[in-house]
Every structure is written in structure tokens, then in C-alpha cells.
Write a protein that holds these residues in place. Structure first.
Motif, mmCIF file in Angstrom:
data_model
loop_
_atom_site.group_PDB
_atom_site.id
_atom_site.type_symbol
_atom_site.label_atom_id
_atom_site.label_comp_id
_atom_site.label_asym_id
_atom_site.label_seq_id
_atom_site.Cartn_x
_atom_site.Cartn_y
_atom_site.Cartn_z
ATOM 1 N N ILE A 351 24.017 40.142 -2.715
ATOM 2 C CA ILE A 351 23.902 38.794 -3.521
ATOM 3 C C ILE A 351 22.692 39.277 -4.475
ATOM 4 O O ILE A 351 21.659 39.793 -4.200
ATOM 5 C CB ILE A 351 23.425 37.712 -2.725
ATOM 6 N N MET A 352 22.924 38.620 -5.721
ATOM 7 C CA MET A 352 22.170 38.812 -6.827
ATOM 8 C C MET A 352 21.746 37.643 -7.466
ATOM 9 O O MET A 352 22.589 36.592 -7.392
ATOM 10 C CB MET A 352 22.771 39.586 -8.075
ATOM 11 N N LEU A 353 20.428 37.200 -7.509
ATOM 12 C CA LEU A 353 19.768 36.126 -8.141
ATOM 13 C C LEU A 353 19.183 36.426 -9.337
ATOM 14 O O LEU A 353 18.210 37.358 -9.598
ATOM 15 C CB LEU A 353 18.740 35.155 -7.255
ATOM 16 N N GLU A 354 19.870 35.854 -10.584
ATOM 17 C CA GLU A 354 19.260 36.023 -12.042
ATOM 18 C C GLU A 354 18.250 34.763 -12.233
ATOM 19 O O GLU A 354 19.183 33.651 -12.588
ATOM 20 C CB GLU A 354 20.212 36.301 -12.918
ATOM 21 N N ASP A 355 17.086 34.885 -12.378
ATOM 22 C CA ASP A 355 16.337 33.616 -12.956
ATOM 23 C C ASP A 355 15.908 33.875 -14.173
ATOM 24 O O ASP A 355 14.978 34.664 -14.543
ATOM 25 C CB ASP A 355 15.063 33.442 -11.916
ATOM 26 N N ARG A 356 16.533 32.980 -15.136
ATOM 27 C CA ARG A 356 16.212 33.085 -16.456
ATOM 28 C C ARG A 356 14.743 32.490 -16.927
ATOM 29 O O ARG A 356 14.532 31.607 -16.505
ATOM 30 C CB ARG A 356 17.179 32.265 -17.457
ATOM 31 N N LYS A 357 13.991 33.336 -17.668
ATOM 32 C CA LYS A 357 12.769 32.960 -17.726
ATOM 33 C C LYS A 357 12.546 31.992 -18.912
ATOM 34 O O LYS A 357 13.504 32.101 -20.042
ATOM 35 C CB LYS A 357 11.920 34.367 -18.383
ATOM 36 N N PRO A 358 11.986 31.070 -18.690
ATOM 37 C CA PRO A 358 11.553 30.079 -19.934
ATOM 38 C C PRO A 358 10.936 30.775 -20.975
ATOM 39 O O PRO A 358 10.021 31.716 -20.846
ATOM 40 C CB PRO A 358 10.631 28.925 -19.335
ATOM 41 N N ALA A 359 11.309 30.418 -22.278
ATOM 42 C CA ALA A 359 10.643 31.318 -23.466
ATOM 43 C C ALA A 359 9.091 31.194 -23.477
ATOM 44 O O ALA A 359 8.556 30.070 -23.307
ATOM 45 C CB ALA A 359 11.231 30.803 -24.774
ATOM 46 N N GLY A 360 8.261 32.362 -23.586
ATOM 47 C CA GLY A 360 6.794 32.273 -23.710
ATOM 48 C C GLY A 360 6.362 32.163 -22.230
ATOM 49 O O GLY A 360 5.160 32.173 -22.221
ATOM 50 N N PHE A 361 7.069 32.310 -21.260
ATOM 51 C CA PHE A 361 6.458 32.482 -19.780
ATOM 52 C C PHE A 361 6.628 34.066 -19.420
ATOM 53 O O PHE A 361 7.875 34.607 -19.641
ATOM 54 C CB PHE A 361 7.396 31.868 -18.846
ATOM 55 N N GLU A 362 5.692 34.410 -18.966
ATOM 56 C CA GLU A 362 5.990 36.097 -18.529
ATOM 57 C C GLU A 362 5.349 36.287 -17.078
ATOM 58 O O GLU A 362 4.508 35.572 -16.337
ATOM 59 C CB GLU A 362 4.904 36.806 -19.287
ATOM 60 N N PRO A 363 6.188 36.969 -16.030
ATOM 61 C CA PRO A 363 5.807 37.249 -14.857
ATOM 62 C C PRO A 363 4.357 38.001 -14.935
ATOM 63 O O PRO A 363 4.128 38.743 -15.498
ATOM 64 C CB PRO A 363 6.958 38.268 -14.434
ATOM 65 N N LEU A 364 3.710 37.632 -13.581
ATOM 66 C CA LEU A 364 2.357 38.407 -13.481
ATOM 67 C C LEU A 364 2.542 39.626 -12.848
ATOM 68 O O LEU A 364 1.653 40.562 -13.193
ATOM 69 C CB LEU A 364 1.640 37.353 -12.405
ATOM 70 N N GLN A 365 3.600 39.867 -12.111
ATOM 71 C CA GLN A 365 3.836 41.246 -11.655
ATOM 72 C C GLN A 365 4.619 42.142 -12.763
ATOM 73 O O GLN A 365 5.233 41.729 -13.692
ATOM 74 C CB GLN A 365 4.887 41.152 -10.405
ATOM 75 N N LEU A 366 4.033 43.366 -13.097
ATOM 76 C CA LEU A 366 4.474 44.121 -14.094
ATOM 77 C C LEU A 366 5.517 45.315 -13.911
ATOM 78 O O LEU A 366 6.013 45.886 -14.762
ATOM 79 C CB LEU A 366 3.251 44.898 -14.642
#
Length: 444
Positions: A351-366
Motif C-alpha cells: 500500500i502507498m500513501l501519498e500526502d500532498r504537502k500544503p504550499a510553504g510547509f516543509e517536513p522536519l525530517q530531511l
């Protein structure tokens, strides 16, 4: 090839991701691909092929599943090995095999030079063919439930077409089977990347076996009374001509509008028509089939608290969570935790989950890579526009995956729904609600 090299485990086998446990099935799949690439003239490392084949030859000694053993024998034979004892064992138990595995067994015998046993297996397979004379199609039924990746009906019939083109090119059902495979596309592809790849390979082999590589005809395409395209197709341009016609929405009026495709001259013509559309509602609501997805955002407010660690009082950093509702406001710089809840009606794989990022939001994990969020997902990929989670085995029930982002750019921000999809059965899946928030300048 560089990517595959990086994914090969130290023992020579392959898993779904780097450092996953080596899988007999996935190693067979990769070995088949490497051997096919080498046979097609690509420069493939002999050492890489040898290590994978050596691992398979050892692993089959402990394996009891005859379906997996059949696939391994096919992969080894395709890679130039001659697994005689393995083939004898699988042949003796062939009545237990699915249709797809029987086709793979026939191909394995063909590729080690045992033509008589290959033909015998194909003769056995003819007992299970289904024929629809009215539509000119023939097919074999897949052996598993539709949501499983193994024994998929499209892949089953692609392997049957491969086997017939190689072992029995004069079979009366060859053309009807190719037609079934073409009829069962979804637009310009099949259900998944996996069965699409196998189908393309099978149809390419069929083209060689059937003599369809010598067309000489003219095609005229009309929409209503308007001629959209006229082109001459020969063996010189059959894989290179512009074969797509796009009619945009404002060119289509109401009422009947006949689409006509006319061919003049010898050769076969394959055509498909599909419609793409989108809706205009302000907010997309959650929906799904067998899988449901919920997404919630929480603003994190850090604070210090005192905890007892072995009799010593220590200060630790903790977070107060406050849910951010649709249309709420948050200051720029807010750290946000994303909760993804996935509910499955049955046990599913890949199963694949694709969570579209809100514009201007960035994940803390790099860094992308292995991740076992609550024991659910096996890998996470950070993309420019989304965060993707891969779940090898999703058990029936509700499961949660969390990750953190930071709201960085002020403005009214939209987040498209999070999408869950079975990678090899895309009909299975669901989406969450979309979400909108206003990010304010942080004036502190």
C-alpha cells in the motif's frame, strides 16, 4: 541499473527496499529483468546476475511453496542456469500450480532446451482456456482475489501470451489472447506498473511471432464532420509517429458527436479512447473503496516538564498538541504534527500513501529511507510536492502514521487530500478531506 545495484543485499538477494530481507519472489523478479536487459543488448553486470542467481539456487532448497519455486525456476532459466532438480520437482507437482506459474514453468523448460516438456505443460494449460467467440477473445482466469498482487489476471494472461509466442506460435488462441490483453487496458496502461511492464513485454514478443511488424495502411480520424488526423503508417514509422489526438473540453458541444477511425490498407490497427475530467467543488471530501483515510493537523507548543529518571528529577521537552481545523489560522514558524489514519477492510499488501504537502510547509525530517512508524510503514520518501509512505503489509483495522512539518510561508494555504492506493490493485484505495489554513506573519 545503478539503482538496482544499490538495492542488492550483501547476500545477493533483493527485498522491496534497501536492506529489507531478501525475498525469493522479488529476487526472481529482478533476476528476470536483469537477464532480459542483458539479452536485449544492455551492459548488465555479470557479477550482479551471478550473485542473485546463486542466492536463488540456495534459497529454493529451503522453500516449500511450489508457486515461488516455479517463478524461481523461470528466472534462473532466463538467466542461463539449468536448475534440473528444481524443474523436475516443480514439474512433478504442476497440478498444484496456478495458471501463471504453469506458464512460467513452460517458459523455464523452453529456455533450458526441454521443448517436449514445455509443450506438454502448454497442452495442459489449454484445458483451462476460456473463449468468447462473439468478441474474438480468449483468456485464462487468475487465481487470487483481485486485491492481491500475485496471480493477477492481467499478469497471468501476459505470461500466457509470452509462453504461447515462444513455445506455440501457431496456437489458434494466440491472436484472441492478445486481443483480450489489449481490451483490458485502463486508458494507456493496465492496472499497475508491474502488469503493464509484463504486458508490454508479452505484446512485443507477440508482434515478432505474429508478423504484425509490417503494416502498410492509412488512418483517418474524424470527430463529427471534422478530420482530426490523417497519417500513413508503415514498418518505418509504426513506433515513432504521433499517435495521440487530444480534444479539449471547449471543443466538445452537447448532443451526439460520433468519433470515427478509418483504416485503408493491410495491417492491424489498435485504437483506444478515454475521457479525463475534474470537478470544481471548493472542498474535496473523503471517499474510498475498502480503504479509508483520515488526516488531522496538530499545532505543537513546546514546554518543559519535570520527569523522574532513576530517582533523579530532570527537565525534558514536551509538546502540547492543539488540532488545527479547516480554515483555522496559525502563525508562520508553527511546528505541526500530521496524523494519518488508515482503515483497511481486509489484509492488504503493498500500500502507498501519498500526502500532498500544503504550499510553504516543509517536513522536519530531511532524509528519505527506512521508517517503521508504529510498525506500519517500511519506507518513506520526501518529494518536492508530497511525502510518500510505503506499507508492505497492512492488516485489517485502523493504523496511524505521523510525521512533522513546519508552516514557513504566510498566506492562505490549501492541502490536497492524502491518497492511499494499493500499488498493484489501484481500484483499492481512498482519499482524505482536503484542508485549508491561513498562515499568519509571526509578529513576536
Amino acid at each position: 541499473l545503478r539503482r538496482l545495484t544499490s538495492l542488492q543485499n550483501s547476500n545477493g538477494g533483493f527485498g522491496w527496499w534497501k536492506s529489507d530481507l531478501s525475498s525469493l519472489h522479488l529476487t526472481s523478479y529482478v533476476l528476470h529483468g536483469l537477464a532480459a536487459a542483458k539479452d536485449a543488448g544492455y551492459s548488465v553486470s555479470d557479477v550482479m546476475i551471478k550473485r542473485a542467481a546463486d542466492w536463488l539456487e540456495k534459497e529454493v532448497l529451503e522453500e516449500k511453496n511450489t508457486q515461488l519455486l516455479s517463478y524461481a525456476s523461470f528466472a534462473l532459466a532466463t538467466a542461463g542456469r539449468k536448475p534440473s532438480k528444481l524443474l523436475d520437482h516443480v514439474f512433478a507437482t504442476r497440478d498444484e500450480l496456478s495458471i501463471q506459474c504453469k506458464a512460467q514453468l513452460a517458459l523455464a523448460f523452453s529456455r533450458v532446451g526441454e521443448k517436449s516438456r514445455a509443450q506438454l505443460v502448454m497442452k495442459n494449460l489449454n484445458d483451462f482456456v476460456q473463449v468468447d467467440k462473439d468478441n474474438g477473445v480468449a483468456w485464462w482466469s487468475g487465481g487470487s482475489r483481485w486485491w492481491y498482487w500475485h496471480d493477477d489476471e492481467v499478469e497471468t494472461n501476459a505470461f500466457m501470451l509470452l509462453a504461447m509466442a515462444e513455445i506455440a506460435p501457431e496456437d489458434v488462441n494466440l491472436e484472441a489472447l492478445s486481443r483480450w490483453l489489449i481490451f483490458n487496458r485502463s486508458g494507456n496502461r493496465w492496472k499497475s506498473t508491474r502488469d503493464t511492464a509484463t504486458s508490454i513485454l508479452a505484446l512485443a514478443r507477440y508482434l515478432k511471432a505474429s508478423g504484425e511488424l509490417k503494416p502498410d495502411y492509412e488512418v483517418v480520424v474524424r470527430l463529427g464532420s471534422e478530420e482530426l488526423k490523417r497519417i500513413k503508417i508503415t514498418s518505418d514509422n509504426m513506433f515513432m509517429f504521433d499517435n495521440k489526438i487530444v480534444v479539449r473540453g471547449d471543443a466538445i458541444g452537447s448532443g451526439p458527436l460520433p468519433l470515427t477511425v478509418e483504416k485503408v490498407g493491410p495491417g492491424k490497427l489498435y485504437a483506444t479512447c478515454r475521457v479525463k475530467y475534474f470537478s470544481l467543488e471548493d472542498r474535496i471530501k473523503a471517499s474510498g473503496y475498502q480503504i479509508e483515510v483520515e488526516r488531522h493537523y496538530f499545532a505543537l507548543k513546546p514546554y518543559e516538564k519535570i520527569v523522574d529518571q532513576g530517582g533523579t528529577q530532570r527537565k525534558v521537552l514536551a509538546y502540547e498538541r492543539k488540532e488545527i481545523k479547516h480554515l483555522d489560522q496559525v502563525p508562520a514558524g508553527t511546528e505541526i504534527e500530521v496524523d494519518l489514519s488508515v482503515t483497511a477492510a481486509n489484509n492488504y499488501e503493498y500500500i502507498m500513501l501519498e500526502d500532498r504537502k500544503p504550499a510553504g510547509f516543509e517536513p522536519l525530517q530531511l532524509v528519505s529511507g527506512r521508517r517503521y512508524g508504529n510498525g506500519v510503514c517500511s519506507n518513506m520518501e520526501l518529494r518536492d510536492e508530497k511525502v510518500v509512505f510505503f506499507v508492505t503489509w497492512l492488516q485489517k483495522g485502523t493504523h496511524k502514521i505521523t510525521y512533522r512539518m513546519r508552516a514557513e510561508i504566510p498566506g492562505t494555504i490549501n492541502a490536497m487530500p492524502c491518497k492511499a492506493e494499493a500499488m498493484y490493485a489501484p481500484k483499492l484505495g481512498g482519499i482524505s478531506d482536503s484542508w485549508r489554513v491561513k498562515v499568519m506573519e509571526d509578529l513576536r
